[in-house]
Design a protein around this motif. Structure first.
Motif, PDB file in Angstrom:
ATOM      1  N   SER A   1      10.824   2.793  -4.039  1.00 57.16           N
ATOM      2  CA  SER A   1       9.263   3.280  -3.679  1.00 57.16           C
ATOM      3  C   SER A   1       8.057   3.079  -3.975  1.00 57.16           C
ATOM      4  O   SER A   1       8.004   2.401  -5.242  1.00 57.16           O
ATOM      5  CB  SER A   1      10.264   4.798  -4.941  1.00 57.16           C
ATOM      6  N   ILE A   2       7.348   4.135  -3.767  1.00 52.44           N
ATOM      7  CA  ILE A   2       5.863   3.502  -3.479  1.00 52.44           C
ATOM      8  C   ILE A   2       5.370   3.589  -5.095  1.00 52.44           C
ATOM      9  O   ILE A   2       5.708   5.037  -6.240  1.00 52.44           O
ATOM     10  CB  ILE A   2       5.174   3.984  -2.396  1.00 52.44           C
ATOM     11  N   THR A   3       4.205   3.320  -5.672  1.00 50.98           N
ATOM     12  CA  THR A   3       3.265   3.506  -6.927  1.00 50.98           C
ATOM     13  C   THR A   3       2.114   4.473  -6.234  1.00 50.98           C
ATOM     14  O   THR A   3       1.824   5.332  -5.841  1.00 50.98           O
ATOM     15  CB  THR A   3       3.338   2.474  -7.821  1.00 50.98           C
ATOM     16  N   GLY A   4       2.278   5.776  -7.821  1.00 53.63           N
ATOM     17  CA  GLY A   4       1.155   6.883  -7.641  1.00 53.63           C
ATOM     18  C   GLY A   4      -0.919   5.314  -7.022  1.00 53.63           C
ATOM     19  O   GLY A   4      -0.988   6.602  -5.779  1.00 53.63           O
ATOM     20  N   LEU A   5      -1.093   4.663  -7.207  1.00 55.73           N
ATOM     21  CA  LEU A   5      -1.902   3.800  -7.264  1.00 55.73           C
ATOM     22  C   LEU A   5      -2.145   4.018  -5.323  1.00 55.73           C
ATOM     23  O   LEU A   5      -2.566   4.261  -4.715  1.00 55.73           O
ATOM     24  CB  LEU A   5      -2.119   2.621  -7.251  1.00 55.73           C
ATOM     25  N   GLN A   6      -0.658   3.486  -5.403  1.00 56.10           N
ATOM     26  CA  GLN A   6      -0.418   3.328  -3.529  1.00 56.10           C
ATOM     27  C   GLN A   6      -0.238   4.814  -2.977  1.00 56.10           C
ATOM     28  O   GLN A   6      -0.823   4.725  -1.689  1.00 56.10           O
ATOM     29  CB  GLN A   6       1.566   2.512  -3.154  1.00 56.10           C
ATOM     30  N   ALA A   7       0.520   5.587  -2.821  1.00 56.58           N
ATOM     31  CA  ALA A   7       0.095   6.870  -2.869  1.00 56.58           C
ATOM     32  C   ALA A   7      -0.711   7.505  -2.750  1.00 56.58           C
ATOM     33  O   ALA A   7      -1.757   8.161  -1.463  1.00 56.58           O
ATOM     34  CB  ALA A   7       1.055   8.500  -3.421  1.00 56.58           C
ATOM     35  N   LEU A   8      -2.043   7.503  -3.588  1.00 61.51           N
ATOM     36  CA  LEU A   8      -3.546   7.490  -3.591  1.00 61.51           C
ATOM     37  C   LEU A   8      -4.182   6.139  -2.587  1.00 61.51           C
ATOM     38  O   LEU A   8      -5.010   7.320  -1.297  1.00 61.51           O
ATOM     39  CB  LEU A   8      -4.408   6.712  -4.396  1.00 61.51           C
ATOM     40  N   GLN A   9      -3.961   4.660  -2.372  1.00 65.03           N
ATOM     41  CA  GLN A   9      -3.867   4.743  -1.156  1.00 65.03           C
ATOM     42  C   GLN A   9      -3.973   5.529   0.231  1.00 65.03           C
ATOM     43  O   GLN A   9      -4.363   4.722   0.964  1.00 65.03           O
ATOM     44  CB  GLN A   9      -3.982   3.184  -1.541  1.00 65.03           C
ATOM     45  N   ARG A  10      -2.572   5.377   0.581  1.00 66.85           N
ATOM     46  CA  ARG A  10      -2.373   6.236   1.808  1.00 66.85           C
ATOM     47  C   ARG A  10      -3.032   7.201   2.044  1.00 66.85           C
ATOM     48  O   ARG A  10      -3.072   7.437   3.009  1.00 66.85           O
ATOM     49  CB  ARG A  10      -0.905   6.591   1.486  1.00 66.85           C
ATOM     50  N   PHE A  11      -3.059   8.042   1.170  1.00 66.26           N
ATOM     51  CA  PHE A  11      -3.666   9.085   1.439  1.00 66.26           C
ATOM     52  C   PHE A  11      -5.397   9.201   1.720  1.00 66.26           C
ATOM     53  O   PHE A  11      -5.481   9.908   2.664  1.00 66.26           O
ATOM     54  CB  PHE A  11      -3.494   9.861  -0.022  1.00 66.26           C
ATOM     55  N   LEU A  12      -5.787   8.547   0.886  1.00 65.84           N
ATOM     56  CA  LEU A  12      -7.532   8.085   1.345  1.00 65.84           C
ATOM     57  C   LEU A  12      -7.935   7.717   2.833  1.00 65.84           C
ATOM     58  O   LEU A  12      -8.149   8.134   3.672  1.00 65.84           O
ATOM     59  CB  LEU A  12      -7.976   7.855   0.266  1.00 65.84           C
ATOM     60  N   VAL A  13      -6.722   6.867   3.003  1.00 67.19           N
ATOM     61  CA  VAL A  13      -7.028   6.125   3.989  1.00 67.19           C
ATOM     62  C   VAL A  13      -6.186   6.143   5.492  1.00 67.19           C
ATOM     63  O   VAL A  13      -6.514   6.904   6.761  1.00 67.19           O
ATOM     64  CB  VAL A  13      -5.815   4.546   4.033  1.00 67.19           C
ATOM     65  N   ALA A  14      -5.209   7.691   4.964  1.00 67.78           N
ATOM     66  CA  ALA A  14      -4.942   8.375   6.608  1.00 67.78           C
ATOM     67  C   ALA A  14      -5.827   9.193   6.427  1.00 67.78           C
ATOM     68  O   ALA A  14      -5.966   9.652   8.736  1.00 67.78           O
ATOM     69  CB  ALA A  14      -3.425   9.481   5.859  1.00 67.78           C
ATOM     70  N   GLY A  15      -6.874   9.765   5.758  1.00 71.96           N
ATOM     71  CA  GLY A  15      -8.124  10.566   5.844  1.00 71.96           C
ATOM     72  C   GLY A  15      -9.298  10.401   6.740  1.00 71.96           C
ATOM     73  O   GLY A  15      -9.869  10.963   7.473  1.00 71.96           O
ATOM     74  N   ILE A  16      -9.113   8.275   6.783  1.00 74.21           N
ATOM     75  CA  ILE A  16     -10.141   7.955   7.074  1.00 74.21           C
ATOM     76  C   ILE A  16      -9.423   7.018   8.713  1.00 74.21           C
ATOM     77  O   ILE A  16     -10.419   7.955  10.033  1.00 74.21           O
ATOM     78  CB  ILE A  16     -10.829   6.304   6.763  1.00 74.21           C
ATOM     79  N   SER A  17      -7.979   7.132   8.858  1.00 75.51           N
ATOM     80  CA  SER A  17      -7.532   7.068  10.394  1.00 75.51           C
ATOM     81  C   SER A  17      -7.958   8.549  10.677  1.00 75.51           C
ATOM     82  O   SER A  17      -8.138   8.433  12.170  1.00 75.51           O
ATOM     83  CB  SER A  17      -5.822   6.577   9.766  1.00 75.51           C
TER      84      SER A  17
END
Length: 157
Positions: free
Chosen positions: A105-121
């Motif tokens: 499972s992913i970490t909280g930091l990875q979740a934050l990175q995914r969330f922010l880059v998803a917005g950019i995407s």
């Protein structure tokens, strides 16, 4: 604490169609959460702060606090599901799971990175998700940035 997933040999990279289906489903859930958040924000502004109806939404503090509330609530939704079982409700419907490259499972930091880059995407007219079509491992920008991958789970027997 990260959870190690099983059946790692039975999964394969998720394609664009499944991901878009899950994103639509999750988007509707986030919209429902936002309706509750906006209602709560409006109640606080009107009842607690006693702002007159004609002045609701006119102040910079009101606008910024509402935007922050919406962003935090959307992140909380995704981070909660991603870090616990690797699947949001939409991902469960499409049999998708986000996991680390070694199957945890992913970490909280990875979740934050995914969330922010998803917005950019999404802000780049979806280019970050269209990247799946040209990447040999079917990775999107959020996958690449966070060191994760989205996989399709086999059907239950």
């Amino acid at each position: 604490m990260q959870r190690r997933f099983d059946q790692l040999d039975d999964v394969w990279p998720a394609g664009l169609g499944r991901r878009l289906g899950a994103m639509l489903y999750d988007g509707l859930l986030v919209l429902a959460i936002w309706i509750v958040m906006v209602s709560a924000h409006l109640a606080v502004v009107r009842l607690v702060l006693e702002v007159p109806a004609e002045q609701v939404g006119t102040g910079l503090a009101q606008v910024l606090s509402l935007r922050l509330l919406l962003a935090v609530s959307a992140f909380a939704f995704f981070a909660f599901f991603w870090t616990r079982g690797g699947m949001t409700l939409g991902m469960q419907a499409w049999r998708l799971r986000v996991q680390t490259l070694d199957g945890c499972s992913i970490t909280g930091l990875q979740a934050l990175q995914r969330f922010l880059v998803a917005g950019i995407s999404l802000a780049a007219f979806g280019l970050g998700y269209l990247w799946i079509l040209v990447d040999g491992e079917k990775r999107s920008w959020p996958d690449i940035a966070s060191g994760t991958r989205v996989v399709v789970l086999p059907k239950r027997r």
